[in-house]
Write an enzyme that holds these catalytic residues in place. Structure first.
Site, PDB file in Angstrom:
ATOM      1  N   GLU A 142      39.520  39.708  39.493  1.00 31.30           N
ATOM      2  CA  GLU A 142      39.572  40.763  38.497  1.00 31.30           C
ATOM      3  C   GLU A 142      38.479  41.811  38.743  1.00 31.30           C
ATOM      4  O   GLU A 142      37.531  41.566  39.502  1.00 31.30           O
ATOM      5  CB  GLU A 142      39.395  40.152  37.103  1.00 31.30           C
ATOM      6  CG  GLU A 142      40.457  39.125  36.713  1.00 31.30           C
ATOM      7  CD  GLU A 142      41.788  39.753  36.325  1.00 31.30           C
ATOM      8  OE1 GLU A 142      42.105  40.844  36.804  1.00 31.30           O
ATOM      9  OE2 GLU A 142      42.515  39.128  35.525  1.00 31.30           O
ATOM     10  N   HIS A 201      43.412  44.245  41.002  1.00 31.00           N
ATOM     11  CA  HIS A 201      43.030  42.914  41.469  1.00 31.00           C
ATOM     12  C   HIS A 201      43.959  42.434  42.575  1.00 31.00           C
ATOM     13  O   HIS A 201      45.148  42.791  42.613  1.00 31.00           O
ATOM     14  CB  HIS A 201      42.973  41.902  40.313  1.00 31.00           C
ATOM     15  CG  HIS A 201      44.306  41.487  39.760  1.00 31.00           C
ATOM     16  ND1 HIS A 201      44.752  41.896  38.527  1.00 31.00           N
ATOM     17  CD2 HIS A 201      45.274  40.686  40.246  1.00 31.00           C
ATOM     18  CE1 HIS A 201      45.934  41.358  38.278  1.00 31.00           C
ATOM     19  NE2 HIS A 201      46.283  40.618  39.320  1.00 31.00           N
ATOM     20  N   ASP A 209      46.171  31.359  44.641  1.00 34.31           N
ATOM     21  CA  ASP A 209      45.559  31.053  43.348  1.00 34.31           C
ATOM     22  C   ASP A 209      46.413  30.072  42.567  1.00 34.31           C
ATOM     23  O   ASP A 209      47.521  29.719  42.980  1.00 34.31           O
ATOM     24  CB  ASP A 209      45.341  32.340  42.535  1.00 34.31           C
ATOM     25  CG  ASP A 209      46.502  33.320  42.648  1.00 34.31           C
ATOM     26  OD1 ASP A 209      47.653  32.866  42.787  1.00 34.31           O
ATOM     27  OD2 ASP A 209      46.269  34.533  42.599  1.00 34.31           O
ATOM     28  N   ASP A 217      45.354  46.749  37.608  1.00 38.64           N
ATOM     29  CA  ASP A 217      43.926  47.045  37.535  1.00 38.64           C
ATOM     30  C   ASP A 217      43.231  46.887  38.885  1.00 38.64           C
ATOM     31  O   ASP A 217      42.011  46.901  38.972  1.00 38.64           O
ATOM     32  CB  ASP A 217      43.241  46.164  36.487  1.00 38.64           C
ATOM     33  CG  ASP A 217      43.362  44.670  36.794  1.00 38.64           C
ATOM     34  OD1 ASP A 217      43.955  44.310  37.830  1.00 38.64           O
ATOM     35  OD2 ASP A 217      42.871  43.855  35.985  1.00 38.64           O
TER      36      ASP A 217
END
Length: 259
Positions: A141, A136, A65, A134
């Site tokens: 996400e 990811h 990314d 979370d």
């Protein structure tokens, strides 16, 4: 999915063992490189092995990314982070590491071109991954499509708060958008190696390994991968219901069997 629970230094050695075996067997190996804290010990171990003769000269690598809009010279631009943490410490050839262009004029085209570049190499042989609190992986996400490919994403407030430590603690300095490999892109790699340490990752690891497959915990898609290794320390494993079984399985693993 194989789950290994061990101290962080041992986890780094295991991941490096798999990469070294690939490079020895196939010098033109294609690696997937992650940023964040999780892979740093792996990169340190690979740099040490490079000094002892391990060569990356014929390898290629793809980043997971990139932030959108950070200046090319910004130290937290992921291309610069990868250069600093691993590329400059081994003998990867100039241009051997590619990442999505977060400063492209046409971001959609940049994403499509990145997918094509990965496919043109025959795909990633081993992808290093971390996991967010979370759930990811890369910047997929919660709510991300399980069939997603490289695209632009909006970062959650939680992710930006988690990453603020790299920006001097200033959440407002963390970009709001990124380009990221999609979950289907990641799943196309031949071997996934995810590392997680610390109690803050415990719930995400629990969901990843033992929870239902859900877009709310994007990493759970890894349960569908035919060759996935999850390497965690005791703290990150503290929520695993089958932790004793994972320890037993690893302890009784045949000596000839790698990750």
């Amino acid at each position: 999915m194989e789950v290994v629970i061990a101290p962080a230094d041992e986890l780094a050695r295991l991941a490096a063992d798999s990469i070294e075996a690939l490079l020895t067997r196939r010098p033109r190996t294609v690696l997937g490189l992650a940023t964040g804290s999780s892979p740093l010990k792996v990169y340190d171990e690979l740099a040490r092995r490079h000094k002892d003769g391990l060569s990356f000269a014929h390898a290629r690598a793809f980043m997971l990314d990139e932030y959108v809009g950070l200046p090319a010279e910004h130290p937290e631009r992921y291309r610069n982070v990868i250069e600093r943490e691993i590329a400059s410490r081994v003998d990867l050839a100039p241009g051997a590491v590619q990442g999505p262009d977060g400063n492209a004029e046409d971001l959609d085209r940049a994403c499509a071109d990145y997918e094509a570049a990965i496919a043109a190499t025959g795909g990633v042989d081993l992808q290093i991954l971390g996991i967010g609190t979370d759930g990811h992986i890369a910047f997929n996400e919660p709510g991300s499509s399980l069939a997603s490919r490289t695209r632009i994403k909006t970062l959650t407030r939680q992710t930006r708060e988690d990453n603020a430590r790299f920006f001097g603690g200033a959440v407002d300095d963390v970009p709001r958008h990124c380009l990221t490999q999609g979950l289907a892109t990641i799943m196309s790699a031949k071997h996934l190696v995810l590392l997680a340490t610390g109690r803050a990752k415990a719930e995400a690891v629990h969901q990843l390994v033992e929870g239902p497959i859900s877009a709310m915990w994007p990493a759970t898609i890894m349960q569908m991968h035919p060759h996935a290794s999850v390497l965690v320390d005791d703290a990150a494993a503290s929520r695993l219901q089958l932790a004793d079984y994972y320890r037993q399985t690893y302890a009784e693993k045949p000596a000839w069997q790698s990750l």
